[in-house]
Design a protein around this motif. Structure first.
Motif: not given
Length: 178
Positions: A57-59, A75-80, A107-109, A113-114
């Protein structure tokens, strides 16, 4: 290994070979100015890059032409299905559109993709380069927080509180041609 490209850049997982380029900008006061950390020592850069090598999650943001790493985006993944976006770039390479190009690609990724639904970012209210970047790539300002957080202390050891903006974008608002 995750890797994707734009016209001028490659976003990829970190490699231990990135330490010198990482140190080049993470050791600067201007990089740490709006962050929770102080300028990194070389040893701290080695430790940080080593941790980053293990994460998806880091590029590292790399110039295609030269192979030079000029920044990083995380980026970090949070709820919802919500993601928080963060970035640091080497000031030597600012004002050339690289941060815009790299952020748009990430952002596109996230959206494609996610399967992200919402992305947000926060910044100090006087971090004008970050404010301009977020607005340029289509984020909308959602909030203004007075004395929101503190990362640093003054000479007497008292916390220095900062005001911050919150920006966000929904997947349905995203078009990569911004």
């Amino acid at each position: 290994m995750i890797q994707f490209e734009t016209t001028r850049l490659i976003m990829r997982n970190f490699s231990i070979d990135d330490v010198n380029d990482f140190y080049e900008y993470m050791s600067l006061e201007c990089t740490a100015q709006y962050e929770s950390f102080e300028p990194f020592t070389y040893d701290e850069c080695i430790a940080s890059v080593t941790r980053r090598c293990e994460r998806d999650n880091v590029f590292a943001v790399v110039l295609k032409e030269s192979g030079k790493m000029i920044g990083d985006i995380n980026f970090s993944i949070e709820e919802y299905d919500t993601y928080e976006l963060g970035y640091d770039f080497n000031p030597t390479y600012c004002k050339k559109g690289y941060a815009t190009e790299a952020c748009k690609a990430v952002i596109d990724y996230i959206f494609k993709e996610r399967s992200g639904r919402r992305i947000y970012a926060e910044c100090d209210d006087d971090n004008f380069p970050s404010i301009r970047l977020l607005e340029r790539i289509g984020f909308r300002r959602e909030g203004y927080f007075i004395e929101d957080v503190t990362f640093k202390k003054d000479g007497a050891g008292n916390p220095i509180y900062v005001n911050s903006y919150s920006y966000a974008m929904l997947k349905r608002e995203w078009t990569s041609d911004k």
